[in-house]
Design a protein around this motif. Sequence first.
Motif, PDB file in Angstrom:
ATOM      1  N   GLU A 120      21.331 -35.736  69.824  1.00 54.93           N
ATOM      2  CA  GLU A 120      21.471 -35.235  68.466  1.00 54.93           C
ATOM      3  C   GLU A 120      22.885 -34.702  68.211  1.00 54.93           C
ATOM      4  O   GLU A 120      23.379 -34.762  67.108  1.00 54.93           O
ATOM      5  CB  GLU A 120      20.447 -34.122  68.209  1.00 54.93           C
ATOM      6  CG  GLU A 120      19.029 -34.628  68.023  1.00 54.93           C
ATOM      7  CD  GLU A 120      18.886 -35.547  66.822  1.00 54.93           C
ATOM      8  OE1 GLU A 120      19.364 -35.198  65.723  1.00 54.93           O
ATOM      9  OE2 GLU A 120      18.290 -36.623  66.983  1.00 54.93           O
ATOM     10  N   GLU A 122      10.324 -36.792  68.591  1.00 53.35           N
ATOM     11  CA  GLU A 122      11.715 -37.138  68.297  1.00 53.35           C
ATOM     12  C   GLU A 122      11.784 -38.077  67.097  1.00 53.35           C
ATOM     13  O   GLU A 122      12.595 -37.893  66.201  1.00 53.35           O
ATOM     14  CB  GLU A 122      12.360 -37.787  69.529  1.00 53.35           C
ATOM     15  CG  GLU A 122      13.645 -38.542  69.269  1.00 53.35           C
ATOM     16  CD  GLU A 122      14.812 -37.685  68.818  1.00 53.35           C
ATOM     17  OE1 GLU A 122      15.844 -38.250  68.413  1.00 53.35           O
ATOM     18  OE2 GLU A 122      14.709 -36.453  68.838  1.00 53.35           O
ATOM     19  N   SER A 174      10.986 -36.220  63.906  1.00 52.89           N
ATOM     20  CA  SER A 174      12.142 -35.411  63.527  1.00 52.89           C
ATOM     21  C   SER A 174      13.191 -36.268  62.813  1.00 52.89           C
ATOM     22  O   SER A 174      13.769 -35.858  61.810  1.00 52.89           O
ATOM     23  CB  SER A 174      12.731 -34.766  64.782  1.00 52.89           C
ATOM     24  OG  SER A 174      13.957 -34.173  64.509  1.00 52.89           O
ATOM     25  N   ARG A 175      13.414 -37.468  63.323  1.00 51.25           N
ATOM     26  CA  ARG A 175      14.390 -38.370  62.697  1.00 51.25           C
ATOM     27  C   ARG A 175      13.959 -38.747  61.276  1.00 51.25           C
ATOM     28  O   ARG A 175      14.781 -38.814  60.375  1.00 51.25           O
ATOM     29  CB  ARG A 175      14.546 -39.643  63.528  1.00 51.25           C
ATOM     30  CG  ARG A 175      15.230 -39.393  64.832  1.00 51.25           C
ATOM     31  CD  ARG A 175      15.164 -40.643  65.711  1.00 51.25           C
ATOM     32  NE  ARG A 175      16.368 -40.660  66.492  1.00 51.25           N
ATOM     33  CZ  ARG A 175      17.426 -41.401  66.216  1.00 51.25           C
ATOM     34  NH1 ARG A 175      17.411 -42.224  65.211  1.00 51.25           N
ATOM     35  NH2 ARG A 175      18.500 -41.323  66.954  1.00 51.25           N
ATOM     36  N   TYR A 176      12.670 -39.021  61.114  1.00 49.32           N
ATOM     37  CA  TYR A 176      12.162 -39.359  59.781  1.00 49.32           C
ATOM     38  C   TYR A 176      12.389 -38.202  58.818  1.00 49.32           C
ATOM     39  O   TYR A 176      12.858 -38.385  57.693  1.00 49.32           O
ATOM     40  CB  TYR A 176      10.666 -39.685  59.848  1.00 49.32           C
ATOM     41  CG  TYR A 176      10.375 -41.150  59.998  1.00 49.32           C
ATOM     42  CD1 TYR A 176       9.971 -41.913  58.917  1.00 49.32           C
ATOM     43  CD2 TYR A 176      10.503 -41.785  61.225  1.00 49.32           C
ATOM     44  CE1 TYR A 176       9.708 -43.257  59.046  1.00 49.32           C
ATOM     45  CE2 TYR A 176      10.240 -43.128  61.372  1.00 49.32           C
ATOM     46  CZ  TYR A 176       9.842 -43.867  60.277  1.00 49.32           C
ATOM     47  OH  TYR A 176       9.590 -45.196  60.415  1.00 49.32           O
ATOM     48  N   LYS A 177      12.060 -37.007  59.247  1.00 52.93           N
ATOM     49  CA  LYS A 177      12.192 -35.829  58.383  1.00 52.93           C
ATOM     50  C   LYS A 177      13.650 -35.556  58.045  1.00 52.93           C
ATOM     51  O   LYS A 177      13.964 -35.180  56.918  1.00 52.93           O
ATOM     52  CB  LYS A 177      11.547 -34.616  59.042  1.00 52.93           C
ATOM     53  CG  LYS A 177      10.032 -34.714  59.052  1.00 52.93           C
ATOM     54  CD  LYS A 177       9.390 -33.511  59.696  1.00 52.93           C
ATOM     55  CE  LYS A 177       7.877 -33.660  59.654  1.00 52.93           C
ATOM     56  NZ  LYS A 177       7.199 -32.560  60.342  1.00 52.93           N
ATOM     57  N   LYS A 178      14.552 -35.737  59.005  1.00 53.60           N
ATOM     58  CA  LYS A 178      15.981 -35.517  58.749  1.00 53.60           C
ATOM     59  C   LYS A 178      16.518 -36.501  57.721  1.00 53.60           C
ATOM     60  O   LYS A 178      17.481 -36.211  57.019  1.00 53.60           O
ATOM     61  CB  LYS A 178      16.781 -35.617  60.039  1.00 53.60           C
ATOM     62  CG  LYS A 178      16.638 -34.398  60.911  1.00 53.60           C
ATOM     63  CD  LYS A 178      17.448 -34.523  62.171  1.00 53.60           C
ATOM     64  CE  LYS A 178      17.227 -33.284  63.025  1.00 53.60           C
ATOM     65  NZ  LYS A 178      17.862 -33.387  64.317  1.00 53.60           N
ATOM     66  N   ARG A 179      15.908 -37.669  57.652  1.00 52.54           N
ATOM     67  CA  ARG A 179      16.324 -38.677  56.669  1.00 52.54           C
ATOM     68  C   ARG A 179      15.632 -38.470  55.322  1.00 52.54           C
ATOM     69  O   ARG A 179      15.838 -39.251  54.395  1.00 52.54           O
ATOM     70  CB  ARG A 179      15.995 -40.076  57.171  1.00 52.54           C
ATOM     71  CG  ARG A 179      16.797 -40.507  58.369  1.00 52.54           C
ATOM     72  CD  ARG A 179      16.396 -41.892  58.771  1.00 52.54           C
ATOM     73  NE  ARG A 179      16.991 -42.265  60.036  1.00 52.54           N
ATOM     74  CZ  ARG A 179      16.474 -43.147  60.862  1.00 52.54           C
ATOM     75  NH1 ARG A 179      15.347 -43.753  60.571  1.00 52.54           N
ATOM     76  NH2 ARG A 179      17.073 -43.429  61.997  1.00 52.54           N
ATOM     77  N   GLY A 180      14.775 -37.456  55.258  1.00 52.70           N
ATOM     78  CA  GLY A 180      14.073 -37.165  54.014  1.00 52.70           C
ATOM     79  C   GLY A 180      12.946 -38.138  53.710  1.00 52.70           C
ATOM     80  O   GLY A 180      12.540 -38.287  52.561  1.00 52.70           O
TER      81      GLY A 180
END
Length: 184
Positions: free
Chosen positions: A79, A123, A126-132
């Motif tokens: 990250e 993980e 988390s990536r999905y959420k960070k991309r909205g």
Amino acid sequence: MANTKDNRRAKMTDVLIKNSLIELMKDKPLRSVSVRAICENADINRSTFYAHYADQYSLIKALEDELLNEVVAFIDERELRVRQVEAMSRLLTYFENRKDLFLCLRANSTEFSRRLEQTIHDEYISRYKKRGRSLKGSSEYRVEFLAAGTIRLVELWLLKEQRETPEEMAKMILAMFVEEKTAE
């Protein structure tokens, strides 16, 4: 000074015990490995073993925790890094260096497999959420598929005699994320 020597001796004994179990699990499942066999293979007394672990199951749990903590550390490092191929290559190199442990745990511990898959799954979430992006519909299935698939891909890679380099494998895995992203 004596404390340091004792601490070093305890660490070395712990490594011997862990390596002994891994060596034994190459030939037989965990349920067939006794504390006695671990001790004989490590050339230690049973009392020494019990000073470190309650039984072979607490030992396998310690090995699982060690490996999973390293995976989490590599994910956290990834990250922070700009170059994801490099970070993924480092994780794959770690697995390659701990090949016997990884393969023994996958073959002998459904708990390890479940925990590893959950770590990878988290993980991806988390990536999905960070991309909205939300996890509705097929995205939920996609995350499950990617988590299980990544682990199986690493396992197959480790089982191959002539295998790709960690960097080649990292590029292959990361390319699947790109394909996954464009498949939406």
